[in-house]
Design an enzyme around this catalytic site. Structure first.
Site, mmCIF file in Angstrom:
data_model
loop_
_atom_site.group_PDB
_atom_site.id
_atom_site.type_symbol
_atom_site.label_atom_id
_atom_site.label_comp_id
_atom_site.label_asym_id
_atom_site.label_seq_id
_atom_site.Cartn_x
_atom_site.Cartn_y
_atom_site.Cartn_z
ATOM 1 C CB SER A 32 -8.852 1.453 5.719
ATOM 2 O OG SER A 32 -9.567 2.656 5.702
ATOM 3 C CE LYS A 37 -3.932 2.064 2.494
ATOM 4 N NZ LYS A 37 -4.885 1.907 3.626
ATOM 5 C CB SER A 76 -8.114 4.062 2.658
ATOM 6 O OG SER A 76 -7.268 3.384 3.588
#
Length: 493
Positions: free
Chosen positions: A183, A79, A159
């Site tokens: 998330s 990420k 997210s």
């Protein structure tokens, strides 16, 4: 070797050890898959050289008969919130575009030390603020899933939407995520994969771009509970560079996996049966209870009375911390600098932030600054922190009656991109079941349960006691074995 991309972490690691294939063959297969999947927009930057170099190092160690590490030969997606030395790290924001760290985050370094390689940096909601992966400066991420009978682009959740999309689409066997208010779990549920947020402090926050420091926690996203256990073992550990890091040994979660829940009590919180929750979500919850009963657990009703205040409290605490954390992005030392002709320092700050931050980030900074301002601090921020304490006390009391809690992960299945973009409150409600565990710092996991009538995945959530990731993983494994969820998206990208 195309079937290599259908393998998960455990199968790749064990296959490399046994010599069924080389780590280089694995890296090449996934690099090819990543390159062919640009329509998903899951990656901001791809790093095929990093993946192949790590694979070659693992193969060389195998030739010498050396230990390959817990993640030996497994290429993963990272990420783009984790600092990676020499590779751009943006948090999906224009204000950090072009920023190349000269250091490695603790979590990513732990993974490289365990033998993993990096396929690239994954797209996300800007500064991890969002529930649909529509706030990224680098464009929306598409879910690999489609609603039956339509061709609309679906949300992969947020997210960590790039992470969930990549893992679900089989262009990465696993990926890192971060979970501030859901998330990891919400995108995992939307895309039919597993994801666990460990106890707050279990994974170091050092080198992770901060959103809300008292809530942010890294965790793994993968296609099975076993793979999450393996990856979490590699990621976790005490870090003296993070003052909130837990000074505890990392348990052997993989070795401790056991789907036999005899003698365990699973709590069902009555407050989670909320208005607006999709009927099929509620049916999957009922099915989850039956699966856990079948695994030997006793199902008990519990109460978490302050649940209805969790979401409002979260959307005060998190923006307040974000307003403080994001004050460092000023155009002075790194990242974007917008300097209008004849501008002074304050003008530069204003112009840089106006150009560099997206609308959702600005919204949360404004909310956070407001609730911290003189005259409103006690009315909002102090009250929210009191609510947070009450929510933690609710969980403590509940865990006197049960060993873990079963709940839906999300109130609905995935929705088309753009559907909730103009309604922030509807978007925030995606996190209604995920936020309480985050406020209490508890370990929580989403496991895929079934497909709904539209052919979209639904997830079930297990919330555990502090430091009891093993209990969460074991309950997740019991669900996984009984759900038999093998569905995968039809390739369109």
């Amino acid at each position: 070797m195309s079937d290599i991309i259908d393998l998960g972490v455990k199968d790749i690691r064990d296959g490399v050890v046994k010599g069924d294939f080389t780590a280089r063959e694995v890296a090449d297969a996934f690099n090819t898959a990543v390159a062919a999947a640009s329509e998903l927009n899951a990656f901001i930057v791809t790093t095929p050289d990093h993946a192949t170099a790590a694979a070659d190092a693992v193969d060389a160690r195998r030739e010498k008969g050396e230990d390959l590490g817990k993640m030996g030969g497994v290429p993963i997606g990272m990420k783009d919130l984790f600092a990676t030395k020499g590779v751009q790290t943006t948090a999906a924001s224009h204000i950090l575009e072009g920023f190349t760290p000269q250091y490695e985050s603790t979590v990513s370094q732990n993974l490289w030390d365990a033998g993993a390689g990096m396929l690239g940096k994954l797209n996300l909601d800007q500064f991890a603020m969002g529930s649909s992966n529509e706030t990224s400066y680098f464009g929306n991420v598409s879910s690999p899933w489609k609603k039956d009978g339509t061709n609309a682009a679906m949300s992969p959740g947020g997210s960590s939407g790039g992470s969930s999309s990549a893992v679900s689409a089989r262009i990465a066997p696993a990926a890192t995520g971060t979970d501030t208010g859901g998330s990891i779990r919400q995108p995992a549920a939307f895309t039919g994969i597993c994801g666990i947020k460990p106890t707050y402090g279990r994974c170091s926050r050092w080198g992770v771009v901060a959103f809300a420091s008292s809530l942010d926690q890294a965790g793994p996203m993968a296609r099975s509970v076993e793979d999450c256990a393996i990856m979490l073992e590699a990621m976790a550990g005490f870090d003296p560079k993070d003052s909130t890091s837990l000074q505890m040994d990392v348990p052997g979660w993989e070795a401790g996996l056991d789907a036999d829940l005899k003698g365990k009590k699973i709590g069902i919180p009555k407050e989670y049966r909320m208005d607006g929750t999709d009927e099929e979500i509620l049916k999957s919850w009922e099915q989850g209870k039956e699966w856990l009963r079948d695994a030997g657990a006793e199902i008990v009703d519990i109460s978490l009375p302050h649940t209805k205040y969790a979401l409002p409290a979260y959307y005060i605490v998190a923006p307040a911390e974000a307003s403080s954390n994001l004050a460092r992005y000023d155009g002075v030392r790194y990242g974007l600098r917008d300097l209008p002709d004849g501008a002074g320092l304050q003008d530069m700050y204003a112009a840089t932030r106006a150009a560099g931050f997206g609308d959702e980030v600005k919204r949360r900074i404004l909310i956070g600054t407001y609730v911290l301002s003189a005259g409103f601090y006690d009315a909002y921020y102090t009250q929210a922190q009191k609510i947070r304490t009450l929510i933690s006390q609710d969980f403590s009391a509940a865990f006197g009656e049960c060993d873990a809690i079963l709940a839906p992960t999300t109130p609905t299945a995935s929705f088309p991109l753009g559907e909730n973009q103009d309604d922030p409150l509807a978007m925030y409600l995606n996190d209604v079941f995920a936020v309480p565990a985050s406020l209490a710092g508890l370990p929580a996991m989403s496991v895929p349960a079934m497909l709904n009538a539209d052919g979209l995945p639904l997830g079930l959530q297990i919330v555990g006691k502090p430091f009891d990731e093993q209990g969460v993983l074991n309950a997740g494994l019991a669900i996984q074995q009984r759900a038999g969820f093998e569905a995968k998206p039809e390739k369109w990208w």
